[in-house]
Design a protein around this motif. Structure first.
Motif, PDB file in Angstrom:
ATOM      1  N   ILE A 108       0.837  -1.208   0.000  1.00 28.86           N
ATOM      2  CA  ILE A 108       0.000   0.000   0.000  1.00 28.86           C
ATOM      3  C   ILE A 108       0.871   1.258   0.000  1.00 28.86           C
ATOM      4  O   ILE A 108       0.613   2.215  -0.732  1.00 28.86           O
ATOM      5  CB  ILE A 108      -0.946   0.000   1.224  1.00 28.86           C
ATOM      6  N   LEU A 109       1.933   1.246   0.812  1.00 32.91           N
ATOM      7  CA  LEU A 109       2.815   2.411   0.908  1.00 32.91           C
ATOM      8  C   LEU A 109       3.604   2.650  -0.375  1.00 32.91           C
ATOM      9  O   LEU A 109       3.978   3.782  -0.686  1.00 32.91           O
ATOM     10  CB  LEU A 109       3.787   2.241   2.083  1.00 32.91           C
ATOM     11  N   LEU A 110       3.861   1.571  -1.133  1.00 35.38           N
ATOM     12  CA  LEU A 110       4.630   1.697  -2.367  1.00 35.38           C
ATOM     13  C   LEU A 110       3.769   1.990  -3.590  1.00 35.38           C
ATOM     14  O   LEU A 110       4.262   2.509  -4.590  1.00 35.38           O
ATOM     15  CB  LEU A 110       5.407   0.396  -2.624  1.00 35.38           C
ATOM     16  N   GLN A 111       2.482   1.690  -3.470  1.00 36.19           N
ATOM     17  CA  GLN A 111       1.598   1.646  -4.634  1.00 36.19           C
ATOM     18  C   GLN A 111       1.620   2.905  -5.494  1.00 36.19           C
ATOM     19  O   GLN A 111       1.812   2.843  -6.699  1.00 36.19           O
ATOM     20  CB  GLN A 111       0.176   1.351  -4.169  1.00 36.19           C
ATOM     21  N   ASN A 112       1.410   4.038  -4.890  1.00 35.90           N
ATOM     22  CA  ASN A 112       1.279   5.279  -5.666  1.00 35.90           C
ATOM     23  C   ASN A 112       2.318   6.331  -5.280  1.00 35.90           C
ATOM     24  O   ASN A 112       2.090   7.522  -5.459  1.00 35.90           O
ATOM     25  CB  ASN A 112      -0.131   5.860  -5.486  1.00 35.90           C
ATOM     26  N   SER A 113       3.438   5.873  -4.759  1.00 36.86           N
ATOM     27  CA  SER A 113       4.443   6.826  -4.276  1.00 36.86           C
ATOM     28  C   SER A 113       5.822   6.519  -4.837  1.00 36.86           C
ATOM     29  O   SER A 113       6.498   5.588  -4.386  1.00 36.86           O
ATOM     30  CB  SER A 113       4.491   6.818  -2.735  1.00 36.86           C
TER      31      SER A 113
END
Length: 542
Positions: free
Chosen positions: A253-258
């Motif tokens: 989740i933390l990597l998904q859109n960042s």
């Protein structure tokens, strides 16, 4: 509350929280007296909780003020008792249980999120959050559970207006250092203790809830805390448990859109850590559905990490290409995920494409392209087969885009000549299937327009992409690469197959032209021009 957790109230002194080493637990009593007090506190707590269950209160502003006032009083009593009797846990145990009880009462507010702005205005947030650093970890656990309840997405409606109270609460939590306090508390929890293991899960749930309400939290928590380090440490552990699964999900989740988080994890040796985690499944399947979900999460993390160029380089150096090929050869459940990771690694990155050819990946890739995939319950599903087809087509298109000349290019092209051009036959089979799907979707969209449903050209184009147009375009691109090789045998085969389907080169050109006209400038105007020039070359050749 378990007996073990209650016992922790007595296991604290001012000597770094070490347990008492003899039976003289209290200054004026014996160990048996401690047990009696422990049991009486247990009875009092259970009685209190039973009464609370039977008391149904209307949750309004008046109730909120009463709850907050009671909580502040219990907090003050606990602080005073601890300061007055720092070395006599029995003297502040009652105030601790009262505080625990009031924290549980506050969770009733989850049923009235419209009161969240009032909770913030009453200045209760700092007092609640300060308890995350409480000497008694049970109290900190109670706070985490409260935060999880208050930020649960099920509490909120889907419309913009109903989400406003949630945003007010989350903004107040973030301003009062909830992220730092949650992660500090996470680091001091013992993940092998059943009670504290549940607290770890609640902490991760709260972080996920905060990100859902306020997406910017995904980068904030990574900038301000050591959460990424904790998550990477958790997925490195060989043994599987529910918190390892959840850690993999939160990391994804933390990597998904960042892009910032993707680079940050790359700099922390995260690519290598994730590769080590998935390597555990190169020759074995997960033992449960939960473990299977964790492996999918790990591959999601890997694919996200492979977005920045520098992480693609780390992937190649860590022999990620070789590992993915091994996973494909083993034909276990991670088969399709390995293809997906390779596709991400090779997209617009020639060194990965070159390594793939050098370590004999073509044979494995084209076996998948020809439909020779392992059969199990999961991949018998039609959608699984389609996703695998689309991914392998993308991978082969990436290979053609990354290997433009030399012996590697010849080896790639030769795959389409062997066995009487069977792979060109397969390519045209896919071309026809996806072409038919796109035509069907186009006709459906035209009918919708006749029914006065407003739809602009961009939306129509996106709908067609979703129905298979993107894969059809990639197939046309592969055909363009083969055609431009000017190999007479392969050209003749393509023309023959088009003629058999009553098609011509113009049909392929039309697909390429639509692709050309819709190439975006996400990677900058220069990259867009280069991509369009390449497609124009195919159009001209056809």
């Amino acid at each position: 509350m378990s007996t073990k957790r209650r016992r922790d109230y007595y296991d604290e002194d001012d000597n770094n929280g070490e347990e008492y080493e003899n039976d003289a637990v209290f200054a004026n009593g014996s160990k048996s007296q401690k047990v009696e007090v422990d049991l009486s506190l247990l009875e009092a707590l259970e009685k209190s909780q039973s009464q609370n269950k039977n008391a149904v209160e209307v949750v309004d502003l008046k109730t909120l003020k009463k709850l907050v006032l009671s909580f502040e009083r219990k907090l003050k009593d606990n602080i005073e008792a601890r300061l007055k009797y720092p070395n006599q846990p029995d003297r502040f145990a009652d105030s601790e249980i009262d505080l625990h009880d009031d924290l549980h009462k506050l969770s009733i507010l989850a049923g009235a999120p419209e009161l969240y702005p009032d909770l913030v205005n009453l200045n209760a947030i700092p007092s609640i959050l300060n308890l995350l650093a409480h000497d008694n970890t049970d109290i900190a656990v109670d706070v985490v559970q409260l935060l999880q309840d208050l930020t649960d997405p099920d509490v909120f409606e889907d419309d913009e207006e109903s989400d406003e109270p949630a945003r007010v609460l989350v903004d107040a939590l973030v301003e009062n250092n909830v992220l730092e306090l949650l992660v500090q508390n996470l680091q001091r929890l013992n993940d092998s203790d059943p009670d504290e293991m549940a607290a770890v899960y609640s902490t991760l749930t709260t972080v996920e809830n905060l990100v859902e309400v306020k997406p910017a939290v995904a980068e904030m928590v990574c900038e301000r805390t050591k959460l990424l380090k904790w998550l990477l440490g958790k997925i490195k552990v060989r043994e599987f448990d529910s918190n390892k699964q959840y850690a993999s999900e939160i990391l994804a989740i933390l990597l998904q859109n960042s892009a910032a988080n993707q680079r940050r994890v790359g700099q922390m040796n995260g690519v290598d850590v994730v590769l080590q985690a998935v390597a555990m499944y190169k020759s074995k399947d997960p033992k449960s559905l939960d473990e299977e979900e964790m492996v999918e999460n790990l591959f999601d993390c890997l694919c996200c990490l492979l977005m920045p160029l520098e992480n693609k380089e780390r992937f190649v150096k860590a022999e990620g290409v070789e590992l993915m090929i091994i996973i494909m050869k083993q034909k276990k459940s991670a088969y399709s995920s390995a293809i997906r990771a390779l596709d991400f690694a090779m997209t617009k990155y020639p060194p990965a494409c070159e390594r793939f050819v050098d370590v004999l990946g073509l044979k494995t890739a084209f076996a998948a392209f020809m439909g020779k995939i392992p059969v199990n319950k999961k991949n018998k599903k039609e959608r699984y087969q389609e996703e695998l087809e689309e991914r392998i087509v993308s991978l082969i298109a990436s290979l053609f885009g990354g290997i433009l000349r030399g012996s590697r290019r010849e080896r790639l092209l030769s795959k389409f000549v062997e066995n009487e051009c069977e792979k060109i036959d397969r390519l045209m089979e896919l071309y026809m299937r996806y072409s038919d799907r796109v035509k069907t979707e186009t006709e459906r969209l035209n009918h919708l327009e006749l029914d006065d449903l407003e739809m602009d050209e961009e939306e129509k184009y996106n709908r067609k992409l979703e129905s298979g147009l993107y894969t059809l375009q990639l197939i046309a691109v592969i055909l363009g690469h083969i055609w431009c090789s000017e190999h007479p045998y392969m050209r003749a085969r393509i023309e023959l197959l088009l003629k058999q389907q009553k098609l011509t080169n113009k049909d392929v050109k039309d697909i390429l032209q639509e692709y050309h006209d819709n190439i975006g400038d996400l990677d900058g105007p220069e990259e867009k021009e280069r991509a369009q020039a390449k497609i124009q070359k195919f159009i001209s050749a056809f």
